[in-house]
Scaffold this active site. Structure first.
Site, short mmCIF file in Angstrom:
data_model
loop_
_atom_site.label_atom_id
_atom_site.label_comp_id
_atom_site.label_asym_id
_atom_site.label_seq_id
_atom_site.Cartn_x
_atom_site.Cartn_y
_atom_site.Cartn_z
N ASN A 89 5.29 -2.44 12.92
CA ASN A 89 4.93 -2.43 12.06
C ASN A 89 3.67 -3.18 11.49
OD1 ASN A 89 6.10 -3.70 8.91
ND2 ASN A 89 5.89 -5.03 10.23
N SER A 141 0.96 4.50 5.49
CA SER A 141 0.58 3.41 3.95
C SER A 141 0.30 5.07 3.79
CB SER A 141 -0.74 2.48 4.05
OG SER A 141 -1.65 2.49 2.98
N TYR A 154 -9.16 1.54 7.78
CA TYR A 154 -7.63 1.90 7.51
C TYR A 154 -6.68 3.28 7.12
CZ TYR A 154 -2.98 0.01 5.03
OH TYR A 154 -2.05 -0.63 5.37
N LYS A 158 -4.00 4.76 9.50
CA LYS A 158 -2.39 5.06 8.89
C LYS A 158 -2.53 6.47 8.91
CE LYS A 158 -1.71 0.70 7.87
NZ LYS A 158 0.40 0.00 8.77
N ILE A 187 2.55 -2.89 -1.71
CA ILE A 187 4.13 -4.23 -1.34
C ILE A 187 3.25 -5.63 -1.77
CG2 ILE A 187 6.19 -4.36 0.04
CD1 ILE A 187 6.11 -1.29 -0.83
N1 LIG Z 1 1.78 -4.90 1.35
C1 LIG Z 1 1.21 -3.44 1.50
O1 LIG Z 1 1.29 -3.30 0.23
C2 LIG Z 1 1.37 -2.68 2.37
C3 LIG Z 1 1.17 -1.25 2.12
C4 LIG Z 1 1.13 -0.19 3.06
C5 LIG Z 1 1.56 -0.30 4.51
N2 LIG Z 1 1.37 -1.11 4.92
C6 LIG Z 1 1.85 -2.09 5.63
O2 LIG Z 1 2.93 -2.34 5.96
C7 LIG Z 1 3.04 -3.03 7.24
C8 LIG Z 1 3.10 -4.56 7.09
O3 LIG Z 1 2.13 -5.82 6.55
P1 LIG Z 1 2.93 -6.51 5.31
O4 LIG Z 1 2.37 -5.96 3.86
O5 LIG Z 1 4.00 -7.18 5.86
O6 LIG Z 1 1.61 -6.97 6.15
P2 LIG Z 1 1.72 -8.89 6.39
O7 LIG Z 1 -0.18 -9.37 6.70
O8 LIG Z 1 2.24 -9.63 5.95
O9 LIG Z 1 2.30 -8.81 8.08
C9 LIG Z 1 1.06 -8.11 9.06
C10 LIG Z 1 2.36 -8.24 10.55
O10 LIG Z 1 1.55 -7.82 11.06
C11 LIG Z 1 0.98 -8.74 12.49
N3 LIG Z 1 -0.10 -8.79 12.96
C12 LIG Z 1 -1.19 -8.11 12.78
N4 LIG Z 1 -1.97 -8.47 14.18
C13 LIG Z 1 -1.27 -8.25 14.77
C14 LIG Z 1 -1.27 -8.07 16.56
N5 LIG Z 1 -2.36 -7.41 16.75
N6 LIG Z 1 -0.60 -8.03 17.39
C15 LIG Z 1 0.69 -8.04 16.91
N7 LIG Z 1 0.55 -8.19 15.35
C16 LIG Z 1 -0.18 -8.52 14.75
C17 LIG Z 1 0.84 -10.18 11.49
O11 LIG Z 1 0.82 -11.22 12.43
C18 LIG Z 1 2.06 -9.68 10.63
O12 LIG Z 1 3.39 -10.30 10.95
C19 LIG Z 1 1.59 -3.22 8.20
O13 LIG Z 1 1.31 -2.39 9.16
C20 LIG Z 1 0.60 -2.63 6.83
O14 LIG Z 1 -0.24 -2.02 6.81
C21 LIG Z 1 1.70 -2.91 4.12
#
Ligand SMILES: NC(=O)c1ccc[n+]([C@@H]2O[C@H](COP(=O)([O-])OP(=O)(O)OC[C@H]3O[C@@H](n4cnc5c(N)ncnc54)[C@H](O)[C@@H]3O)[C@@H](O)[C@H]2O)c1
Length: 246
Positions: A89, A141, A154, A158, A187
């Site tokens: 994740n 994503s 990005y 993905k 999200i």
């Molecule tokens: N929020 C959205 O709209 C959305 C949409 C599509 C995909 N995503 C994907 O969902 C996943 C979670 O995203 P989110 O929205 O919860 O974002 P977020 O930024 O709240 O969480 C991301 C998490 O990844 C961790 N992280 C970042 N770099 C890291 C590293 N080098 N090593 C270990 N952990 C690391 C962060 O500490 C955090 O806990 C991601 O892969 C993101 O790309 C999010």
């Protein structure tokens, strides 16, 4: 009593990762939650799971560093002896148009999102192969499917995760290991909180369900893919996007 499943979630202490953790906690799984930021309050995070009667290991590792991932998995195995479900994740964005994008912004996003997914998976798979069972869910994503201006790094990471998912699904199916991806749309988390209200309003207009998604709505699909209800599904990408991409 049935043995508790063990779930490893990278970036599992906030946002979507944290909701995935809570969903599995409710199902009675033991958890390994990975984080990277020094400001993470490990004891506070552990205490959030007190009510579930499960064991929770909270471990620091930068998923873009292979050695960190080796240690992460070793510690998880030392504590629990197995990993049944892996959720890749952890992810970051460094958005900008290609004209302005520095090499480092491209490398960093690929290193965390795509290479990080490899680094953790590579270390977990031998244990799943030995058990002849396992379940891997990679968080991609919708941007990896349709692209997005300002997110070439990005989107590439993905889209790479989708190719990785399908290849591993084919490789590991004979070992009874399923590999799927979830592709969230927009999200409501820290990642999207940087967007202005105007941008969010415009995005909502393009979403058939007319709203951003909740992290729990992604977690529900991850839980489905990790469970027996999806036992004949592997190599798939499930969009959780309010109908944005169809
Ligand atoms: N929020 C959205 O709209 C959305 C949409 C599509 C995909 N995503 C994907 O969902 C996943 C979670 O995203 P989110 O929205 O919860 O974002 P977020 O930024 O709240 O969480 C991301 C998490 O990844 C961790 N992280 C970042 N770099 C890291 C590293 N080098 N090593 C270990 N952990 C690391 C962060 O500490 C955090 O806990 C991601 O892969 C993101 O790309 C999010």
């Amino acid at each position: 009593m049935e043995e508790k499943k063990v779930v490893l979630i990278t970036g599992g202490t906030r946002g979507i990762g944290s909701e995935i953790a809570k969903k599995f906690a409710k199902e009675g799984c033991n958890l390994v939650l990975n984080y990277v930021s020094d400001s993470t309050d490990v004891e506070k995070i552990k205490s959030e799971f007190d009510e579930y009667g499960i064991d929770v290991l909270v471990l620091k590792a930068d998923v873009s560093v292979f050695e960190d991932c080796e240690n992460l998995v070793k510690e998880a195995i030392a504590k629990f002896g197995k990993i049944d479900i892996l959720v890749n994740n952890a992810g970051i964005t460094k958005d900008t148009l290609i004209a302005m994008m520095k090499e480092d912004a491209f490398d960093k996003v690929i290193d965390v999102n795509l290479k990080g997914t490899f680094n953790v998976t590579k270390n977990v798979v031998p244990y799943m192969m030995k058990k002849r069972s396992g379940n891997i869910i990679n968080i991609s994503s919708v941007v990896g499917i349709v692209g997005n201006a300002g997110q070439s790094n990005y989107a590439a990471s993905k889209a790479g995760i989708i190719g990785f998912t399908k290849s591993l699904a084919k490789e590991l199916a004979p070992r009874n290991i399923r590999v799927n991806a979830v592709a969230p749309g927009f999200i409501d988390t820290d990642m999207t909180s940087v967007l202005s209200d105007k941008v969010k309003e415009n995005i909502n207009l393009q979403i058939p369900l007319k709203r951003m998604g909740k992290a729990q709505e992604v977690a529900n699909v991850v839980s489905f893919l990790a469970g027996n209800e999806s036992s004949y599904i592997t190599g798939q990408v499930i969009n959780v996007d309010g109908g944005m991409v169809m």
